[in-house]
Design an enzyme around this catalytic site. Structure first.
Site, mmCIF file in Angstrom:
data_model
loop_
_atom_site.group_PDB
_atom_site.id
_atom_site.type_symbol
_atom_site.label_atom_id
_atom_site.label_comp_id
_atom_site.label_asym_id
_atom_site.label_seq_id
_atom_site.Cartn_x
_atom_site.Cartn_y
_atom_site.Cartn_z
ATOM 1 N N ILE A 81 0.741 -1.205 -0.103
ATOM 2 C CA ILE A 81 -0.090 0.056 0.076
ATOM 3 C C ILE A 81 1.041 1.178 0.077
ATOM 4 C CG2 ILE A 81 -0.307 -0.093 2.619
ATOM 5 C CD1 ILE A 81 -2.785 1.359 2.427
ATOM 6 N N SER A 82 0.651 2.123 -0.879
ATOM 7 C CA SER A 82 1.696 3.060 -1.137
ATOM 8 C C SER A 82 1.418 4.135 0.247
ATOM 9 C CB SER A 82 1.350 4.134 -2.208
ATOM 10 O OG SER A 82 1.494 3.284 -3.420
#
Length: 209
Positions: free
Chosen positions: A59-60
């Site tokens: 997840i960025s």
């Protein structure tokens, strides 16, 4: 610290980092990011760094999600495409800011998890697909903006550029390995936005286990 307080502090960091779009800030202030990460990482959900979500994906970091969404400069009634659903958090932010979102994930397991998280967050204007993101979604084109959440080797897949509406932007990291530059492509021009780290963009589908 409560999740609500952690979200508020995250938004303060985003503002300090130069994010000014009120739709992006409001979306990220409202969305429970902890619901989009593995249970064991919930306490780290609001740290400004990528987190492992399994299957070699991440997840960025919040700043990258915010920057990518803001850089689209798309209207609230925009129809947007995301390549690389991952946890679903990026799609949720896009959905809060725009009329409709199509998001494509090559890993069916992640797509299913993301769909559940998006439903829990009340993001009902998102269509989650499992497929080869490098091909885009020609049946839903043209798009008023496209966000790619994996590193293209030298340039975005041509199919994605072909699916942009006139004047629309495509946000895509470009580089070698996992390090590169986040670039905005619009009307034949490329504008570098920030140095970034992403997992590589892979075409095709993974082998069934």
């Amino acid at each position: 610290m409560t999740a609500e307080r952690a979200r508020a502090l995250m938004v303060e960091r985003l503002r300090a980092g130069g994010i000014v779009d009120p739709r992006v800030l409001c979306a990220m202030r409202a969305l429970p990011r902890e619901h989009f990460v593995p249970v064991g990482l919930a306490s780290a959900a609001y740290q400004d760094e990528p987190l492992d979500i399994g299957l070699g994906q991440t997840i960025s970091a919040p700043m990258i999600v915010a920057l990518s969404t803001e850089a689209l400069e798309a209207r609230a009634d925009a129809h947007v495409l995301e390549i690389g659903t991952g946890s679903g958090y990026g799609a949720a932010v896009l959905a809060r800011c725009h009329r409709s979102v199509v998001t494509i994930e090559r890993h069916a397991e992640l797509a299913e998890r993301a769909w559940a998280s998006l439903a829990m967050a009340g993001c009902h204007n998102v269509e989650v697909r499992t497929g080869d993101g490098s091909l885009g979604a020609p049946d839903r084109a043209p798009f008023d903006g496209i966000v790619v959440t994996a590193m293209a080797d030298t340039e975005p897949p041509p199919a994605l550029l072909d699916q942009l509406a006139p004047g629309a932007a495509l946000i895509c990291p470009v580089g070698h390995g996992q390090e590169g530059i986040l670039v905005r492509y619009r009307d034949g021009r490329a504008e570098e936005l920030a140095e970034v780290v992403f997992v590589p963009l892979v075409s095709g589908l993974p082998a069934r286990r």
